[in-house]
Design a protein around this motif. Sequence first.
Motif, short mmCIF file in Angstrom:
data_model
loop_
_atom_site.label_atom_id
_atom_site.label_comp_id
_atom_site.label_asym_id
_atom_site.label_seq_id
_atom_site.Cartn_x
_atom_site.Cartn_y
_atom_site.Cartn_z
N UNK A 1 -27.10 -108.78 -49.14
CA UNK A 1 -28.35 -108.60 -48.79
C UNK A 1 -28.48 -109.65 -47.45
N UNK A 2 -27.53 -110.82 -47.27
CA UNK A 2 -27.55 -111.74 -46.37
C UNK A 2 -26.37 -111.74 -45.36
N UNK A 3 -26.32 -111.49 -44.07
CA UNK A 3 -25.22 -111.54 -43.51
C UNK A 3 -25.28 -112.84 -42.60
N UNK A 4 -24.20 -113.32 -42.41
CA UNK A 4 -23.84 -114.42 -41.64
C UNK A 4 -24.16 -114.72 -40.22
N UNK A 5 -24.17 -113.45 -39.62
CA UNK A 5 -24.64 -113.57 -38.27
C UNK A 5 -25.91 -112.87 -38.19
N UNK A 6 -26.86 -113.45 -37.29
CA UNK A 6 -28.35 -113.06 -37.17
C UNK A 6 -28.52 -113.05 -35.52
N UNK A 7 -28.77 -111.84 -35.21
CA UNK A 7 -29.14 -111.61 -33.66
C UNK A 7 -30.47 -111.81 -33.30
N UNK A 8 -30.81 -111.77 -32.00
CA UNK A 8 -32.19 -111.92 -31.82
C UNK A 8 -33.27 -110.67 -31.95
N UNK A 9 -32.41 -109.69 -32.01
CA UNK A 9 -33.34 -108.35 -32.27
C UNK A 9 -33.41 -108.17 -33.79
N UNK A 10 -32.94 -108.99 -34.56
CA UNK A 10 -33.03 -108.89 -36.16
C UNK A 10 -34.17 -109.83 -36.64
N UNK A 11 -34.72 -110.70 -35.78
CA UNK A 11 -35.52 -111.86 -36.37
C UNK A 11 -36.76 -111.22 -36.88
N UNK A 12 -37.43 -110.10 -36.44
CA UNK A 12 -38.58 -109.53 -37.03
C UNK A 12 -38.25 -108.89 -38.27
N UNK A 13 -37.12 -108.39 -38.46
CA UNK A 13 -36.74 -107.68 -39.60
C UNK A 13 -36.67 -108.65 -40.96
N UNK A 14 -35.93 -109.73 -40.54
CA UNK A 14 -35.58 -110.80 -41.37
C UNK A 14 -36.88 -111.48 -41.69
N UNK A 15 -37.86 -111.68 -40.70
CA UNK A 15 -39.07 -112.44 -41.13
C UNK A 15 -39.69 -111.42 -42.33
N UNK A 16 -39.79 -109.99 -42.17
CA UNK A 16 -40.54 -109.14 -42.95
C UNK A 16 -39.90 -109.19 -44.47
N UNK A 17 -38.47 -109.30 -44.47
CA UNK A 17 -37.86 -109.29 -45.83
C UNK A 17 -37.60 -110.69 -46.37
#
Length: 327
Positions: A22-38
Amino acid sequence: MPLVPPPFDPELAAALKLLQDEISPGLTPDEIDAVRHDAGAELLELMDLTLCGAFEAEDRAVPGPEGAPEVSLLVCRPTPTAAAAPATGLPVIYYVHGGGMILGTNRDGVDSALRWARELGAVVVSVEYRLAPEHPHPAPIDDVYAGLLWTAEHAEEIGGDPERIVLAGASAGGGLCAALALLLRDRQGPPVIGQLLMCPMLDDRNDTVSSHQMAGVGLWDRTANETGWTALLGERRGTPDVSPYAAPARADDLSGLPPAFLDVGSAETFRDEVVDYASRIWRSGGTAELHVWPGGFHGFDDLVPHAALSRAARAAQLDWLRRLLDR
């Protein structure tokens, strides 16, 4: 020669395999919104902030920095028994949530502070701060500072003792607590008696051995770290033009700070910057207690609370608070 990451604790390694689905070690800027939603905000809203009636919980909107919105504080104070008046003069745990500077609310991680407070008889105040990249530095630290000023000024109103405030935070929250301690020292703000910094996010330069060792490994790696710091600092990240109130590792002087507890896993990105920060406190004549948990990944004690290493880490945190508060 490539850097080999240190091994994970076997019990934590098994849990990490499940978490990484469910959680990947690398978070990129374009994934911030999706991670906030989840991020599970709905579940956090359903959290029992009273710990089965042990606390009375309320949200307070307090004055923010000049020209900025109000700051939201979650205030949790021990519930008076039927035979006793409301307790007063209690220690105050001022809690700052994590989330890499880009995620979170004042509900995130507050269950840890509430468990300490139940054991120690303390008030918890958890602050919500504006998030990057929408609100870059100094917005987060300004909000955290404003919330602390209100807490100190109104401590007696909420049952607390303004002379016994402890800062506590994990990850980005730990970094903000370290920055807040520096800011309070330099502005001669309200006194705090300690800073509990759990796996704190301290250094925007992202260039330690551990940050390279853990690239692509664990739950918060170099890529995620760069994403968080760049969101906070923009093009200043990694340059000489970074304030210690944004990245406490940039401070030239770590003297005159309240006693610190720092802990970190041996198998996480922040290991070396945390060890260095504790060492620099000692070199400055200060007091610090440092724990490097063998085989721990970032946030292991919160994410895998029943593991033996997590229980040891939580016991050490509580024991330090108990000694600090003489409870």
